[in-house]
Design an enzyme around this catalytic site. Structure first.
Site, PDB file in Angstrom:
ATOM      1  N   TYR A 230       3.011   9.819  -0.644  1.00  0.00           N
ATOM      2  CA  TYR A 230       4.122   9.567   0.256  1.00  0.00           C
ATOM      3  C   TYR A 230       5.556   9.604  -0.426  1.00  0.00           C
ATOM      4  O   TYR A 230       6.574   9.533   0.081  1.00  0.00           O
ATOM      5  CB  TYR A 230       3.897   7.901   0.534  1.00  0.00           C
ATOM      6  CG  TYR A 230       2.874   7.587   1.172  1.00  0.00           C
ATOM      7  CD1 TYR A 230       2.028   8.633   2.006  1.00  0.00           C
ATOM      8  CD2 TYR A 230       2.241   6.416   1.297  1.00  0.00           C
ATOM      9  CE1 TYR A 230       0.712   8.170   2.606  1.00  0.00           C
ATOM     10  CE2 TYR A 230       0.967   5.951   1.801  1.00  0.00           C
ATOM     11  CZ  TYR A 230       0.306   6.849   2.618  1.00  0.00           C
ATOM     12  OH  TYR A 230      -0.841   6.610   3.215  1.00  0.00           O
TER      13      TYR A 230
ATOM     14  N   LYS B 135      -2.701   5.923  -4.146  1.00  0.00           N
ATOM     15  CA  LYS B 135      -3.852   6.771  -3.893  1.00  0.00           C
ATOM     16  C   LYS B 135      -3.797   7.965  -4.527  1.00  0.00           C
ATOM     17  O   LYS B 135      -2.582   8.658  -4.880  1.00  0.00           O
ATOM     18  CB  LYS B 135      -3.843   6.756  -2.376  1.00  0.00           C
ATOM     19  CG  LYS B 135      -3.953   5.864  -1.412  1.00  0.00           C
ATOM     20  CD  LYS B 135      -3.875   6.182  -0.041  1.00  0.00           C
ATOM     21  CE  LYS B 135      -3.692   4.983   0.781  1.00  0.00           C
ATOM     22  NZ  LYS B 135      -2.348   4.643   0.875  1.00  0.00           N
TER      23      LYS B 135
ATOM     24  N   ASP C  61       0.847  -1.285  -0.217  1.00  0.00           N
ATOM     25  CA  ASP C  61       0.101   0.134   0.096  1.00  0.00           C
ATOM     26  C   ASP C  61       0.850   1.083   0.105  1.00  0.00           C
ATOM     27  O   ASP C  61       1.695   1.516   0.921  1.00  0.00           O
ATOM     28  CB  ASP C  61      -0.830  -0.040   1.230  1.00  0.00           C
ATOM     29  CG  ASP C  61      -1.920   1.194   1.382  1.00  0.00           C
ATOM     30  OD1 ASP C  61      -3.122   0.964   0.738  1.00  0.00           O
ATOM     31  OD2 ASP C  61      -1.616   2.360   1.669  1.00  0.00           O
TER      32      ASP C  61
ATOM     33  N   HIS D   1      -7.796   9.708  -1.832  1.00  0.00           N
ATOM     34  CA  HIS D   1      -6.951   9.766  -0.278  1.00  0.00           C
ATOM     35  C   HIS D   1      -7.853  10.350   0.622  1.00  0.00           C
ATOM     36  O   HIS D   1      -7.839   9.876   1.754  1.00  0.00           O
ATOM     37  CB  HIS D   1      -5.696  10.397  -0.662  1.00  0.00           C
ATOM     38  CG  HIS D   1      -4.625   9.913   0.131  1.00  0.00           C
ATOM     39  ND1 HIS D   1      -3.318   9.928  -0.086  1.00  0.00           N
ATOM     40  CD2 HIS D   1      -4.712   9.684   1.689  1.00  0.00           C
ATOM     41  CE1 HIS D   1      -2.405   9.589   0.925  1.00  0.00           C
ATOM     42  NE2 HIS D   1      -3.319   9.373   1.887  1.00  0.00           N
TER      43      HIS D   1
END
Length: 302
Positions: A71, A96, A66, A129
């Site tokens: 990120y 996401k 994930d 998200h």
């Protein structure tokens, strides 16, 4: 307790190599696909470990990864996946869509960019998200609907094998149901003993939306709670395993994060024991609706 857990860890490390790769149970989605019940989360907090991802894939059989555009590690994951030697068809890759990419055209472009960074031709799961959305002249609801329609098109074309949302509340899911055609396959939300949104879990299950929980250790805060420490002693396990087992035993797809191979190995070993009913209830009684993840940056910035 410390000596008991150290002995457990030494035994675990010495016997792990002789074990077969873990077979992680799966949960069926509404579209017939099966999502692995345990995954490896990644994050921009705490850094990224190439070694840890390769270890999870090669040694632990954790094929559910994930991540998210936010990120900043999609490109790093591409290299880790390649170096692991695991076939693409054996993986479950979730990423996401960040809020700065909301909107019909933006979402389609962002999906293609994420695929390129990850080095894949399709995503197993693509998530919006956050429910918050900021586009001048449009309400958040209008932006969510417009974005979700792009997600539906990506799904119809096979670029995303399943689509879902993250951090959506019941009101957001209800609005999406009214405005769009495809019900999200997954809703990924913070879930741990201090934060157990059972009403949302029940709602998702009533709509055939799989509930996925992130931050199962409450960013480490749960590991020192007396109730969890006591149960770790009782079962001869670690506090982390108690938290993860509790989440999985509640039927939650669970994605703990770690950058340390030994912790990932520890987090995997949760399918060979069960918590007794009274111990499940003890952990459930710890819920105080306390989130440990907070969005502290402006939502409209990417």
């Amino acid at each position: 307790m410390g000596s008991t857990l150290l002995r457990w860890r030494r035994l675990s490390m010495s016997t792990w190599e002789s074990r077969k790769v873990l077979r992680v149970p799966t949960v069926p989605l509404a579209n017939g696909l099966n999502i692995p019940m345990l995954g490896l989360g990644t994050s921009h907090h705490g850094g990224f470990s190439h070694e840890a991802v390769v270890f999870a894939l090669q040694q632990c059989g954790i094929y559910h990864i994930d991540t998210a555009k936010r990120y900043g590690c999609e490109s790093l994951l591409q290299k880790a996946i390649k170096d692991s030697g695991v076939k693409r068809e054996d993986l479950w890759i979730t990423t996401k869509l960040w809020i700065s990419d909301y909107g019909y055209e933006n979402a389609k472009r962002a999906c293609a960019e994420s695929c390129k960074r990850l080095g894949v031709e399709y995503l197993d799961l693509y998530l919006m998200h956050w429910p918050d959305a900021h586009i001048p002249g449009k309400s958040s609801r209008e932006v969510r609907a417009e974005t979700w329609k792009a997600m539906e098109e990506l799904y119809d074309k096979g670029l995303c094998r399943s689509i879902g949302v993250s951090n959506f509340l019941i009101e957001h899911l209800e609005q999406l149901k009214e405005d769009c055609h495809i019900t999200p396959h997954v809703n990924q939300v913070e879930y741990h003993p201090f934060q157990r949104p059972q009403d949302l879990v029940n709602y998702c299950r009533s709509k055939n939306i799989v509930f996925e929980g992130y931050c199962p250790l409450a960013k480490g805060e749960a590991l020192s709670h007396p109730n969890i420490v006591h149960l770790a002693q009782k079962y001869g396990r670690t506090p982390a395993q108690i938290c993860i087992r509790w989440s999985i035993q509640n039927g939650i797809v669970t994605i703990p994060k770690s950058t340390k191979p030994e912790r990932i190995m520890e987090n995997c070993q949760v399918f060979d024991f069960r918590l007794e009913k009274e111990d499940m209830e003890c952990l459930e009684s710890m819920n105080i609706d306390r989130k440990v993840i907070h969005l502290t940056y402006p939502l409209w910035k990417g």
